[in-house]
Design a protein around this motif. Sequence first.
Motif, PDB file in Angstrom:
ATOM      1  N   SER A  43       0.850  -1.187   0.000  1.00 29.45           N
ATOM      2  CA  SER A  43       0.000   0.000   0.000  1.00 29.45           C
ATOM      3  C   SER A  43       0.886   1.237   0.000  1.00 29.45           C
ATOM      4  O   SER A  43       1.983   1.234   0.560  1.00 29.45           O
ATOM      5  CB  SER A  43      -0.897   0.026   1.239  1.00 29.45           C
ATOM      6  OG  SER A  43      -1.570   1.269   1.350  1.00 29.45           O
ATOM      7  N   ARG A 100      -1.360  -2.874  -6.563  1.00 28.34           N
ATOM      8  CA  ARG A 100      -2.103  -2.211  -5.483  1.00 28.34           C
ATOM      9  C   ARG A 100      -1.925  -0.696  -5.562  1.00 28.34           C
ATOM     10  O   ARG A 100      -2.868   0.067  -5.336  1.00 28.34           O
ATOM     11  CB  ARG A 100      -1.625  -2.738  -4.122  1.00 28.34           C
ATOM     12  CG  ARG A 100      -1.871  -4.218  -3.886  1.00 28.34           C
ATOM     13  CD  ARG A 100      -3.352  -4.530  -3.746  1.00 28.34           C
ATOM     14  NE  ARG A 100      -3.935  -3.907  -2.564  1.00 28.34           N
ATOM     15  CZ  ARG A 100      -3.998  -4.473  -1.363  1.00 28.34           C
ATOM     16  NH1 ARG A 100      -3.510  -5.688  -1.175  1.00 28.34           N
ATOM     17  NH2 ARG A 100      -4.556  -3.834  -0.340  1.00 28.34           N
ATOM     18  N   GLN A 104      -4.810   2.593  -6.035  1.00 27.45           N
ATOM     19  CA  GLN A 104      -4.898   3.755  -5.155  1.00 27.45           C
ATOM     20  C   GLN A 104      -4.656   5.054  -5.910  1.00 27.45           C
ATOM     21  O   GLN A 104      -5.315   6.065  -5.652  1.00 27.45           O
ATOM     22  CB  GLN A 104      -3.896   3.601  -4.006  1.00 27.45           C
ATOM     23  CG  GLN A 104      -4.259   2.448  -3.073  1.00 27.45           C
ATOM     24  CD  GLN A 104      -3.179   2.152  -2.048  1.00 27.45           C
ATOM     25  OE1 GLN A 104      -2.040   2.580  -2.165  1.00 27.45           O
ATOM     26  NE2 GLN A 104      -3.541   1.397  -1.016  1.00 27.45           N
ATOM     27  N   TRP A 237      -1.496   4.472   6.445  1.00 26.15           N
ATOM     28  CA  TRP A 237      -1.617   3.853   5.124  1.00 26.15           C
ATOM     29  C   TRP A 237      -2.820   4.385   4.360  1.00 26.15           C
ATOM     30  O   TRP A 237      -3.811   4.832   4.951  1.00 26.15           O
ATOM     31  CB  TRP A 237      -1.743   2.337   5.269  1.00 26.15           C
ATOM     32  CG  TRP A 237      -0.569   1.683   5.922  1.00 26.15           C
ATOM     33  CD1 TRP A 237      -0.471   1.282   7.215  1.00 26.15           C
ATOM     34  CD2 TRP A 237       0.695   1.382   5.314  1.00 26.15           C
ATOM     35  NE1 TRP A 237       0.780   0.740   7.460  1.00 26.15           N
ATOM     36  CE2 TRP A 237       1.512   0.791   6.310  1.00 26.15           C
ATOM     37  CE3 TRP A 237       1.207   1.555   4.020  1.00 26.15           C
ATOM     38  CZ2 TRP A 237       2.805   0.367   6.064  1.00 26.15           C
ATOM     39  CZ3 TRP A 237       2.503   1.129   3.772  1.00 26.15           C
ATOM     40  CH2 TRP A 237       3.293   0.544   4.772  1.00 26.15           C
ATOM     41  N   ASP A 239      -4.464   2.354   2.320  1.00 27.25           N
ATOM     42  CA  ASP A 239      -5.306   1.171   2.188  1.00 27.25           C
ATOM     43  C   ASP A 239      -6.236   1.093   3.398  1.00 27.25           C
ATOM     44  O   ASP A 239      -5.790   1.106   4.542  1.00 27.25           O
ATOM     45  CB  ASP A 239      -4.411  -0.075   2.132  1.00 27.25           C
ATOM     46  CG  ASP A 239      -5.189  -1.360   1.878  1.00 27.25           C
ATOM     47  OD1 ASP A 239      -6.366  -1.432   2.282  1.00 27.25           O
ATOM     48  OD2 ASP A 239      -4.613  -2.292   1.292  1.00 27.25           O
ATOM     49  N   GLU A 241      -7.798  -1.298   4.648  1.00 24.05           N
ATOM     50  CA  GLU A 241      -7.600  -2.456   5.510  1.00 24.05           C
ATOM     51  C   GLU A 241      -6.432  -2.256   6.472  1.00 24.05           C
ATOM     52  O   GLU A 241      -6.356  -2.910   7.509  1.00 24.05           O
ATOM     53  CB  GLU A 241      -7.375  -3.710   4.656  1.00 24.05           C
ATOM     54  CG  GLU A 241      -8.602  -4.116   3.846  1.00 24.05           C
ATOM     55  CD  GLU A 241      -8.358  -5.368   3.021  1.00 24.05           C
ATOM     56  OE1 GLU A 241      -7.296  -5.991   3.196  1.00 24.05           O
ATOM     57  OE2 GLU A 241      -9.229  -5.700   2.201  1.00 24.05           O
ATOM     58  N   LYS A 242      -5.503  -1.392   6.112  1.00 15.91           N
ATOM     59  CA  LYS A 242      -4.344  -1.142   6.978  1.00 15.91           C
ATOM     60  C   LYS A 242      -4.599   0.035   7.926  1.00 15.91           C
ATOM     61  O   LYS A 242      -4.137   0.031   9.066  1.00 15.91           O
ATOM     62  CB  LYS A 242      -3.106  -0.856   6.118  1.00 15.91           C
ATOM     63  CG  LYS A 242      -2.545  -2.077   5.420  1.00 15.91           C
ATOM     64  CD  LYS A 242      -1.367  -1.674   4.531  1.00 15.91           C
ATOM     65  CE  LYS A 242      -0.655  -2.891   3.971  1.00 15.91           C
ATOM     66  NZ  LYS A 242       0.195  -3.555   4.963  1.00 15.91           N
ATOM     67  N   HIS A 302     -10.444   7.839   0.162  1.00 11.32           N
ATOM     68  CA  HIS A 302     -11.408   6.741   0.345  1.00 11.32           C
ATOM     69  C   HIS A 302     -12.766   6.982  -0.316  1.00 11.32           C
ATOM     70  O   HIS A 302     -13.609   6.080  -0.293  1.00 11.32           O
ATOM     71  CB  HIS A 302     -11.612   6.478   1.840  1.00 11.32           C
ATOM     72  CG  HIS A 302     -10.382   6.002   2.544  1.00 11.32           C
ATOM     73  ND1 HIS A 302      -9.803   4.774   2.281  1.00 11.32           N
ATOM     74  CD2 HIS A 302      -9.586   6.598   3.467  1.00 11.32           C
ATOM     75  CE1 HIS A 302      -8.730   4.628   3.038  1.00 11.32           C
ATOM     76  NE2 HIS A 302      -8.570   5.706   3.763  1.00 11.32           N
TER      77      HIS A 302
END
Length: 404
Positions: A43, A100, A104, A237, A239, A241-242, A302
Amino acid sequence: MSVLDILKERGFVQQLTHEEEIAELLAKEKITFYIGFDPTADSLHVGHFLGMMVMAHMQRAGHRPICLIGGGTAMVGDPSGKADMRKMLTLEDIRHNGERFKKQMQRFIDFADGKALMLNNADWLLGLNYIEFLRDIGVHFSVNRMLTAECFKQRLEKGLSFLEFNYMLMQGYDFLELNRRCNCIMQMGGDDQWSNILAGADLIRRKESKPAYGLTFTLLTTSDGRKMGKTEKGALWLDAEKTSPYDFYQYWRNVDDQDVEKCLALLTFLPMGEVRRLGALQDKEINVAKKTLAFEVTKLIHGQKEAEKARQAAEALFGGNGNFDNVPTVSITADSLGSRLLDILAGAGIIASKSEGRRLIQQGGLYIGDAKVTDPDLLLTLDLFDNNSLIIRKGKKHYHRITM
């Protein structure tokens, strides 16, 4: 106003190789430029944010970005700003991480119809013949000059491997290859890349007898000089999820008052008149600017929907409206009842470790709802829950919800 004027006004520009030439070039022509990204994680993090904003501003002005994934150089490791040698990666790791990154970046950069390119320097570095490379490229680099470069100074104290010493040659060769393949005439990067950028521009002038340019942008630091983007859990991050959108939002909501205007200018597309108005707010009113910063930055990374959720979660916690639907939540089963609270929190990732939890309790920084936790051996029991839900607070501003 040219894109260089925009970048200067917003506080991006740190150093340029040929300021007058670059100003005229960016105002009159559409150029291809590149920024390199080190694929050492799966990420991007907030340290890459400025580079993506620069690319977005440049693309909006009609220039073409190349996002260069350092698949070849990552197998060596960039010594810039590092006290220790970097971990070696496999080709599969690098390929996965690059994919990835592109997902982003697509929130900022339009890759359709060749408007931007994503390339990997492994395509030309991994097949090089070492002797030919030394004769063709190495001959143009002065060791004496390289040893004065800022990017090597920290590593020299502990020992700079010859592997890493080659990094400047490879990055310079990247610029040359991109110039030949894509007519790329400018490299941009963080200010810690200045020596490498100069090396590449000089190599093009020597090998191709053509002009090449470099521009560095400021590193994202706080008003007292510390790098931004460090949290209690590590890096901030991009990401979800992170780093959850809520935690991401809260990071920007809680920046120091002195950093708000700078962050609004660098990390949002708000007009500078609005940036200055918000940045001038004082005392309690500065919270309006912080909420705007947090929402705009979270929206960029996001999307609108997640930014709205994060804002609603923050307002639920700090505004007392009682709606905790968007607060970071972990679910447990009834089997967990009777376990120690610290075991549950550590297992759910709410605290980094049980020792951290004990330290929080000793310092008076762990709460269930409004009640301070004082016993490190406290058991999780049903009476702690309200409608199968309880709110955990760490310190003043970090909230999580546990549902059963």
